[in-house]
Design an enzyme around this catalytic site. Structure first.
Site, mmCIF file in Angstrom:
data_model
loop_
_atom_site.group_PDB
_atom_site.id
_atom_site.type_symbol
_atom_site.label_atom_id
_atom_site.label_comp_id
_atom_site.label_asym_id
_atom_site.label_seq_id
_atom_site.Cartn_x
_atom_site.Cartn_y
_atom_site.Cartn_z
ATOM 1 N N GLY A 261 0.830 -1.197 0.000
ATOM 2 C CA GLY A 261 0.000 0.000 0.000
ATOM 3 C C GLY A 261 0.863 1.246 0.000
ATOM 4 O O GLY A 261 0.848 2.016 -0.935
ATOM 5 N N ILE B 266 -1.014 -5.297 5.021
ATOM 6 C CA ILE B 266 -0.550 -4.904 3.678
ATOM 7 C C ILE B 266 0.901 -5.324 3.472
ATOM 8 O O ILE B 266 1.603 -4.773 2.628
ATOM 9 C CB ILE B 266 -0.727 -3.386 3.473
ATOM 10 C CG1 ILE B 266 0.070 -2.575 4.501
ATOM 11 C CG2 ILE B 266 -2.202 -3.020 3.558
ATOM 12 C CD1 ILE B 266 0.080 -1.072 4.225
ATOM 13 N N ASN C 222 7.177 -8.294 17.033
ATOM 14 C CA ASN C 222 7.719 -9.446 16.305
ATOM 15 C C ASN C 222 9.042 -8.999 15.705
ATOM 16 O O ASN C 222 9.076 -8.142 14.819
ATOM 17 C CB ASN C 222 6.750 -9.911 15.207
ATOM 18 C CG ASN C 222 7.289 -11.103 14.426
ATOM 19 O OD1 ASN C 222 8.469 -11.165 14.067
ATOM 20 N ND2 ASN C 222 6.438 -12.066 14.140
ATOM 21 N N GLN D 254 10.182 -4.467 8.088
ATOM 22 C CA GLN D 254 9.628 -3.131 7.876
ATOM 23 C C GLN D 254 10.733 -2.082 7.866
ATOM 24 O O GLN D 254 10.751 -1.181 7.028
ATOM 25 C CB GLN D 254 8.646 -2.793 9.008
ATOM 26 C CG GLN D 254 7.334 -3.515 8.897
ATOM 27 C CD GLN D 254 6.446 -2.848 7.882
ATOM 28 O OE1 GLN D 254 5.969 -1.748 8.076
ATOM 29 N NE2 GLN D 254 6.262 -3.496 6.767
ATOM 30 N N GLU E 141 7.336 3.460 9.015
ATOM 31 C CA GLU E 141 7.829 4.663 8.355
ATOM 32 C C GLU E 141 9.141 5.195 8.934
ATOM 33 O O GLU E 141 9.791 6.027 8.305
ATOM 34 C CB GLU E 141 6.755 5.752 8.412
ATOM 35 C CG GLU E 141 5.509 5.325 7.662
ATOM 36 C CD GLU E 141 4.334 6.260 7.860
ATOM 37 O OE1 GLU E 141 3.650 6.561 6.877
ATOM 38 O OE2 GLU E 141 4.094 6.685 8.992
#
Lengths: 167, 727
Positions: free
Chosen positions: B240, B465, B614, B621, B689
């Site tokens: 996304g 996502i 996790n 990420q 982010e």
């Protein structure tokens, strides 16, 4: 028009529009949606399949041109209950995030390991007669498969791990 | 059992007391086997019986009115069913958390590339053919398409603290620089897709969406029907990065066409349409002014910017967001100008603000260090403020100094050499660093947890996502109820389930995770009561409940299903404390002195982002964000035609997202242990982010170190690098 295909060792006779790509045939005619459409222009690699043992972008293949060809898709590599070594390695290394490019990455990696075993060199190979499974080799050979989540380092770790398991 | 919780005070660290030991572990994703076998079902993988195919038609003028379409010429094509135009169609995707319909233009065109019609056919090939052949007649109007020249601009009142002007003029050392960044694309690998199917006056929409609760309201408002008649399904979403926050034109068109034709309709955007119509990240023009004393105390900070958007969109890339709280000064000032243009609308793309603002701001900090003759690490450490420099709020948890020093030690920063003095053949070698920051949020979220014996089910409309939602919600539930994670089933992405925050702004895990935590805590209270002990004294582990010298198996205590639902929302702590993730990025680059090619050789990110739920998915990420930083610094640039604003780089061969060979194998991520008690009851912060915020600046600063040349226009493409090297 009609084309005969062997997909994951099963035979199909497909009635199709002459403009149909192999990608749309697999996804919509044969009910094998594991192969993904990311760009439909041969730019992202999400639709990578094995065509007579070699990797191609299914979106760049017209179905009509592949009468009698043998195709392997991600569904022919393993199932959730019975994953291939490469698929297991992707899960263990977290070699994906959203998972959309993952079938293409795994198909490409499956072919890559065979290409290395066959001694096929790449742009970064030190000599033309053999290729070692270095990170640079894997990165070079996987660069046709984009991953916007950018799992790249982990995808390469997964490929290296699966390759070690095979040796 | 329903629980409504408002985050008004710091919460006890229950997840540090529970005994299952699954929280934080690098557990494999439960959805992994489906993803690697091609059996995870993304929207376009469905093809319901009787489905027709829709292809969007795009406008080829920048502004004006549609006066006609030669429908008959394409309706004669074999297999074409209809050419649909409808006043309910939407101009562009909804902005994140809009909850209402985006602009509906009827026969007006507001930008080149705007979807203006849907061709529906029995086959994809026929629909595509007809969409390309359809001749559209326009009454074109003049339009401003360039943010540099449009007369239509709006400038906000500056955000200030202290007196910037006097601090600036009194500063002993000054840096005053202008920077540019181009428009960027989210470019998720899954093109935006929707399948609509009506049963009577109810519509079911499968679509690639990040925020199901809001998207349901957006579709209902778009169609003019009650939200109770809308169901949205998004169990798997192929990336996304902000681009799927809001309901898109393909979804509105599919719903309208399916209603009109009385059969399911699937609309998948072509990759080119994704570039044309999905919200882009605005280009920016930035000016950073930094003033300091000779000994390196920053006294003046100003970061002004100009971004763009189309009329009717309130979103403006918050460029200086992190510049407002990273470092302290006597005077600070931040002013934003929005240029109104007739071009593809702008919206949220991963880390709106920080992703491009920190490229400039952290490069300016690096240049200030140079001007002072100081180590950029030392300059940063010396200027960390005690409180939020603008509003005076204390930081909830901030380990920025630790991230900087730990990162420097691990990266070998102390061995840094004089800029422009190291080479390997034709390659100039340099290292750079930057701070990382991304503010942290909590958004209203609900979840339900069901427990029968030692098997639990989590239900929420939250999405995954690629972020790892399936994994972390299973881990939170397993930890709270004392179960192996394999005993927890997580159901997501269905608007019939309790409404969550959705995935966006890095607040998904905080918000949806807290709702699941609270629902599970309710179940713990019920289990304690059944066992006959205090909830505080209850221990749950491997399906056994213990407390007050009693012990029983969950299979005995909970022979029939019990369930609990909980809702969390932000409260007083959001006002009393400022919460943000912090970190430090380090990069080593090689710059070819003849071709200007830049290779990133290694990167390290050290981050403090609250409790890690996790370790494996969190690392993914963070890595992904850092690689986006490489893209922003080196390759990603959207270009538009200055005559009509149409996007020229509208595919993945012309818009360069990083590929395998752009990314070194040596990419390290280190998490520093942290709990943010003021953020939420699970003490987490956003992760998705922070990895990008500042990462590109570390690469930019490494280029300066390698070459002794400073770039101000990003990305640093080879031609720009060659021009700098020759300059």
């Amino acid at each position: 028009m009609k084309t005969y295909l062997s997909v994951n060792a099963k035979s199909y006779a497909v009635e199709h529009d002459p403009r149909r790509t192999l990608l749309d045939t697999l996804r919509d005619d044969l009910g094998l949606p594991g192969t993904k459409k990311g760009c439909d222009h041969g730019q992202c690699g999400a639709c990578t399949i094995l065509l007579n043992g070699e990797r191609v972008n299914a979106c760049l293949c017209l179905t009509a041109m592949h009468d009698g060809d043998e195709i392997t898709t991600i569904e022919g590599i393993g199932s959730p209950e019975l994953l291939s070594e490469l698929q297991k390695a992707f899960v263990e290394k977290d070699g994906y995030q959203c998972g959309f490019c993952t079938p293409g990455q795994i198909m490409s990696a499956t072919a890559l390991l065979q290409e290395i075993a066959n001694g096929a060199p790449s742009y970064v190979s030190d000599d033309l007669d053999s290729a070692a499974l270095t990170d640079a080799e894997i990165a070079e050979r996987m660069s046709g498969n984009l991953c916007r989540c950018s799992a790249y380092p982990l995808i390469r770790e997964a490929i290296a791990m699966a390759a070690e398991g095979k040796e | 059992m329903k629980d409504h919780f408002t985050m008004d005070s710091p919460q006890p660290r229950l997840l540090d007391e529970t005994k299952q030991g699954v929280i934080g572990t690098p557990m494999d994703r439960p959805d992994g086997p489906r993803k690697v076998s091609g059996t995870a079902d993304y929207t376009a993988d469905h093809a319901p019986d009787g489905m027709a195919h829709g292809v969007l038609v795009r406008a080829t003028i920048a502004r004006g009115r549609i006066t006609g379409m030669d429908r008959d010429t394409v309706l004669g094509i074999d297999g074409v069913i209809d050419v649909i135009t409808d006043p309910r169609m939407i101009r562009n995707p909804a902005q994140g958390m809009a909850g209402s319909a985006p602009v509906q233009t009827g026969d007006e065109v507001h930008y080149h590339g705007q979807p203006i019609a849907l061709v529906v056919a029995e086959t994809f090939e026929a629909a595509r053919d007809a969409a390309q052949r359809l001749t559209v007649h326009y009454h074109a109007e003049a339009a401003a398409v360039s943010p540099e020249t449009t007369p239509d601009t709006e400038t906000d009142d500056p955000v200030t603290a202290g007196d910037f002007d006097s601090s600036w003029s009194a500063a002993e050392v000054q840096i005053d620089r202008a920077y540019t960044t181009p428009s960027q694309a989210a470019a998720a690998m899954e093109p935006h897709a929707a399948i609509a199917d009506w049963q009577g006056d109810h519509v079911t929409l499968r679509s690639a969406l990040q925020m199901v609760r809001f998207n349901k309201a957006e579709l209902a408002d778009t169609l003019g029907i009650d939200p109770s008649k809308v169901r949205i399904l998004a169990p798997f979403v192929g990336g996304g990065f902000g681009s799927k926050l809001g309901l898109g034109p393909e979804a509105a068109a599919a719903a309208i066409a399916a209603q009109k034709l009385g059969r399911p309709v699937r609309v998948v955007m072509t990759r080119q349409t994704v570039f044309d119509t999905v919200l882009r990240r605005s280009e920016t023009a930035q000016r950073v002014r930094l003033g300091a004393t000779k000994d390196g105390r920053i006294t003046a900070i100003s970061h002004d910017d100009r971004v763009s958007n189309i009329d009717g969109e309130g979103f403006a890339e918050p460029v200086s967001q992190a510049s407002q709280f990273l470092y302290g000064a006597d005077g600070l000032s931040f002013t934003q100008t929005v240029a109104r243009i007739a071009a593809t609308p702008a919206g949220s793309v991963r880390a709106p603000g920080e992703a491009v603002g920190m490229l400039a701001f952290e490069a300016a900090i690096d240049e200030l260090a140079d001007a002072l003759g100081m180590d950029p690490l030392e300059l940063r450490l010396k200027n960390l403020p005690e409180k939020h420099p603008i509003d005076g709020r204390p930081y909830s948890a901030r380990r920025l100094a630790d991230c900087l020093t730990e990162g420097a030690a691990r990266f070998g920063w102390a061995d840094r050499w004089q800029a422009g003095t190291r080479r390997e053949g034709d390659w100039l070698i340099g290292i750079g660093m930057a701070s990382a920051a991304r503010s942290n949020m909590l958004v209203k979220s609900s979840a339900r947890v069901r427990l029968t014996g030692d098997q639990a089910i989590v239900e929420t409309d939250m999405t995954d996502i690629g972020t790892g939602t399936y994994a972390i919600l299973a881990q939170i539930t397993a930890e709270m109820l004392g179960l192996p994670a394999a005993n927890v089933t997580v159901r997501l992405g269905d608007s019939d389930l309790p409404g969550a925050s959705g995935s966006g702004g890095s607040f998904g895990a905080n918000s949806a995770g807290s709702a699941v935590f609270l629902a599970a805590r309710k179940l713990r209270a019920e289990i304690a009561e059944r066992l006959g002990c205090d909830a505080e004294g209850l221990t749950l582990q491997n399906g056994q409940a213990r407390g007050d010298n009693r012990e029983a198996a969950l299979t005995e205590l909970v022979s029939e299903e019990i369930l609990a639902e909980a809702t969390i929302q932000k409260g007083k702590t959001a006002k009393s404390h400022f919460s943000s993730g912090f970190g430090a990025h380090f990069a080593e680059v090689a710059v070819n002195e003849w071709t200007g090619e830049i290779r990133v050789r290694r990167m390290l990110g050290v981050m403090s982002m609250g409790r890690i739920l996790n370790e494996k998915t969190a690392r993914s990420q963070a890595l992904g964000g850092m690689i986006w930083g490489i893209g922003a610094a080196l390759t990603e640039e959207m270009q538009s035609d200055p005559r009509d604003g149409h996007i020229v780089t509208r595919d993945l061969a012309n818009y360069h997202v990083p590929a395998h060979a752009d990314v070194p194998g040596d990419m390290q991520v280190v998490f520093l242990e942290e709990r943010d008690d003021w953020a939420n009851p699970i003490q987490t912060k956003g992760i998705g982010e922070l990895g990008i915020s500042g990462a590109g600046a570390a690469v930019i600063n490494a280029i300066s170190h390698a070459t002794s040349k400073r770039a101000y226009d990003y990305p640093v493409l080879p031609d720009r690098m060659v021009a700098l090297l020759e300059g």
